[in-house]
Design a protein around this motif. Structure first.
Motif, PDB file in Angstrom:
ATOM      1  N   GLY A  26       1.202  -1.310   0.115  1.00 34.65           N
ATOM      2  CA  GLY A  26      -0.226  -0.035   0.422  1.00 34.65           C
ATOM      3  C   GLY A  26       0.879   1.258  -0.127  1.00 34.65           C
ATOM      4  N   LEU A  27       2.604   1.909   0.484  1.00 35.43           N
ATOM      5  CA  LEU A  27       3.023   2.337   1.107  1.00 35.43           C
ATOM      6  C   LEU A  27       3.419   2.547  -0.885  1.00 35.43           C
ATOM      7  CD1 LEU A  27       4.594   2.019   4.079  1.00 35.43           C
ATOM      8  CD2 LEU A  27       2.791   3.514   3.494  1.00 35.43           C
ATOM      9  N   ASP A  28       3.530   1.091  -1.468  1.00 36.60           N
ATOM     10  CA  ASP A  28       4.734   1.219  -2.050  1.00 36.60           C
ATOM     11  C   ASP A  28       3.629   1.842  -3.742  1.00 36.60           C
ATOM     12  OD1 ASP A  28       6.865   0.226  -1.643  1.00 36.60           O
ATOM     13  OD2 ASP A  28       6.643  -1.742  -1.909  1.00 36.60           O
ATOM     14  N   VAL A  29       2.374   1.828  -3.416  1.00 33.14           N
ATOM     15  CA  VAL A  29       1.455   2.757  -4.363  1.00 33.14           C
ATOM     16  C   VAL A  29       1.219   4.052  -3.849  1.00 33.14           C
ATOM     17  CG1 VAL A  29      -1.093   2.648  -4.943  1.00 33.14           C
ATOM     18  CG2 VAL A  29      -0.493   1.046  -4.658  1.00 33.14           C
ATOM     19  N   VAL A  30       1.188   4.517  -2.578  1.00 30.48           N
ATOM     20  CA  VAL A  30       1.265   5.681  -2.754  1.00 30.48           C
ATOM     21  C   VAL A  30       2.449   6.566  -3.603  1.00 30.48           C
ATOM     22  CG1 VAL A  30       1.296   7.587  -0.521  1.00 30.48           C
ATOM     23  CG2 VAL A  30      -0.715   5.706  -0.541  1.00 30.48           C
ATOM     24  N   GLN A  31       3.861   5.209  -2.757  1.00 26.90           N
ATOM     25  CA  GLN A  31       4.861   6.358  -3.078  1.00 26.90           C
ATOM     26  C   GLN A  31       4.963   6.672  -4.850  1.00 26.90           C
ATOM     27  OE1 GLN A  31       8.157   3.696  -1.466  1.00 26.90           O
ATOM     28  NE2 GLN A  31       8.626   5.616   0.357  1.00 26.90           N
ATOM     29  N   VAL A  32       4.822   5.511  -5.252  1.00 26.37           N
ATOM     30  CA  VAL A  32       4.368   5.847  -6.798  1.00 26.37           C
ATOM     31  C   VAL A  32       4.094   7.185  -7.476  1.00 26.37           C
ATOM     32  CG1 VAL A  32       3.760   4.700  -8.494  1.00 26.37           C
ATOM     33  CG2 VAL A  32       5.405   3.397  -7.336  1.00 26.37           C
ATOM     34  N   LYS A  33       2.011   7.141  -6.873  1.00 29.52           N
ATOM     35  CA  LYS A  33       2.000   7.753  -7.681  1.00 29.52           C
ATOM     36  C   LYS A  33       2.293   9.793  -6.885  1.00 29.52           C
ATOM     37  CE  LYS A  33      -2.863   5.638  -7.138  1.00 29.52           C
ATOM     38  NZ  LYS A  33      -4.325   5.236  -6.765  1.00 29.52           N
ATOM     39  N   LEU A  81      14.007   6.206 -13.919  1.00 34.52           N
ATOM     40  CA  LEU A  81      13.608   7.576 -13.103  1.00 34.52           C
ATOM     41  C   LEU A  81      13.179   7.416 -11.810  1.00 34.52           C
ATOM     42  CD1 LEU A  81      14.534  10.186 -13.044  1.00 34.52           C
ATOM     43  CD2 LEU A  81      12.511  10.902 -13.938  1.00 34.52           C
ATOM     44  N   ILE A  82      11.235   6.412 -11.893  1.00 40.06           N
ATOM     45  CA  ILE A  82      10.626   5.963 -11.178  1.00 40.06           C
ATOM     46  C   ILE A  82      11.737   4.872 -10.056  1.00 40.06           C
ATOM     47  CG2 ILE A  82       8.501   5.124  -9.943  1.00 40.06           C
ATOM     48  CD1 ILE A  82       7.828   6.277 -12.592  1.00 40.06           C
ATOM     49  N   ASN A  83      11.814   3.787 -10.431  1.00 44.43           N
ATOM     50  CA  ASN A  83      12.898   3.301 -10.114  1.00 44.43           C
ATOM     51  C   ASN A  83      14.519   3.342  -9.068  1.00 44.43           C
ATOM     52  OD1 ASN A  83      11.004   0.663 -10.400  1.00 44.43           O
ATOM     53  ND2 ASN A  83      11.886  -0.019 -12.145  1.00 44.43           N
ATOM     54  N   LYS A  84      14.885   4.473  -9.398  1.00 44.16           N
ATOM     55  CA  LYS A  84      15.783   4.690  -9.500  1.00 44.16           C
ATOM     56  C   LYS A  84      15.570   5.814  -8.172  1.00 44.16           C
ATOM     57  CE  LYS A  84      19.848   8.079  -9.511  1.00 44.16           C
ATOM     58  NZ  LYS A  84      20.360   9.023 -10.659  1.00 44.16           N
ATOM     59  N   GLU A  85      14.433   6.788  -7.640  1.00 43.35           N
ATOM     60  CA  GLU A  85      13.535   7.730  -6.673  1.00 43.35           C
ATOM     61  C   GLU A  85      13.786   6.351  -6.015  1.00 43.35           C
ATOM     62  OE1 GLU A  85      13.899  10.659  -5.775  1.00 43.35           O
ATOM     63  OE2 GLU A  85      15.223  11.177  -7.473  1.00 43.35           O
ATOM     64  N   LEU A  86      12.753   5.182  -5.716  1.00 45.49           N
ATOM     65  CA  LEU A  86      12.362   4.329  -5.125  1.00 45.49           C
ATOM     66  C   LEU A  86      14.080   3.720  -4.374  1.00 45.49           C
ATOM     67  CD1 LEU A  86       9.290   2.854  -6.805  1.00 45.49           C
ATOM     68  CD2 LEU A  86       9.494   4.422  -4.548  1.00 45.49           C
ATOM     69  N   GLN A  87      14.430   3.795  -5.369  1.00 39.92           N
ATOM     70  CA  GLN A  87      15.407   2.806  -3.956  1.00 39.92           C
ATOM     71  C   GLN A  87      15.787   1.465  -5.046  1.00 39.92           C
ATOM     72  OE1 GLN A  87      17.069   4.430  -1.141  1.00 39.92           O
ATOM     73  NE2 GLN A  87      17.696   6.394  -1.730  1.00 39.92           N
ATOM     74  N   LYS A  88      14.277   0.536  -5.302  1.00 41.06           N
ATOM     75  CA  LYS A  88      14.076  -0.329  -5.444  1.00 41.06           C
ATOM     76  C   LYS A  88      13.595  -0.760  -6.893  1.00 41.06           C
ATOM     77  CE  LYS A  88      10.794  -0.397  -2.765  1.00 41.06           C
ATOM     78  NZ  LYS A  88       9.384  -0.826  -1.238  1.00 41.06           N
ATOM     79  N   LYS A  89      14.005  -2.044  -7.665  1.00 45.74           N
ATOM     80  CA  LYS A  89      13.235  -2.100  -9.053  1.00 45.74           C
ATOM     81  C   LYS A  89      11.482  -2.492  -9.171  1.00 45.74           C
ATOM     82  CE  LYS A  89      14.353  -3.838 -12.962  1.00 45.74           C
ATOM     83  NZ  LYS A  89      14.474  -3.119 -13.688  1.00 45.74           N
TER      84      LYS A  89
END
Length: 97
Positions: A26-33, A81-89
Motif C-alpha cells: 500500500g505504501l509503494d502504491v502511494v509512493q509511486v503516485k 527514473l521512478i525506480n531510481k528514486e524508490l531505490q528498488k526495482k
C-alpha cells in the motif's frame, strides 16, 4: 513483532512494523503516485487524469494524445527514473491510456 533493544533507530523499528503488518504494498502504491506527480512536473500532471499502480505496472491516463505519444517514446527512461528514486526495482512496465 520482534522485541528490539535500544540499539535500533525509530526508522528501523518502523520498517520492521511495516513489513510485519503487510503495509508495504500500500505504501509503494502511494509512493509511486506521488513520484509521478513530482518527477513529471506541473505541465504533464495537468494532462494526467488518473494514475494507478497494480502488480508492478504503472497505468497513467492522459487527456492529450500528443503527450501520450511523446511520453511513450521515453517510457523506459521514466521507469528507470521512478525506480531510481524508490531505490528498488518496483515498476516493471508503464502503460499510457
Amino acid at each position: 513483532m520482534k522485541r528490539f533493544n535500544d540499539d535500533y533507530t525509530i526508522g528501523d523499528i518502523m520498517k520492521e512494523f511495516i513489513k510485519e503488518s503487510k503495509l508495504e504494498k500500500g505504501l509503494d502504491v502511494v509512493q509511486v503516485k506521488e513520484l509521478w506527480a513530482s518527477l513529471m512536473g506541473p505541465t504533464i500532471v495537468n494532462y494526467t487524469t488518473q494514475v494507478d499502480f497494480y502488480k508492478n505496472i504503472l497505468y497513467v491516463t492522459l487527456s492529450s494524445a500528443v503527450l501520450k505519444q511523446e511520453l511513450a517514446l521515453g517510457k523506459q527512461k521514466i521507469i528507470d527514473l521512478i525506480n531510481k528514486e524508490l531505490q528498488k526495482k518496483l515498476v516493471k512496465d508503464l502503460i499510457f491510456r
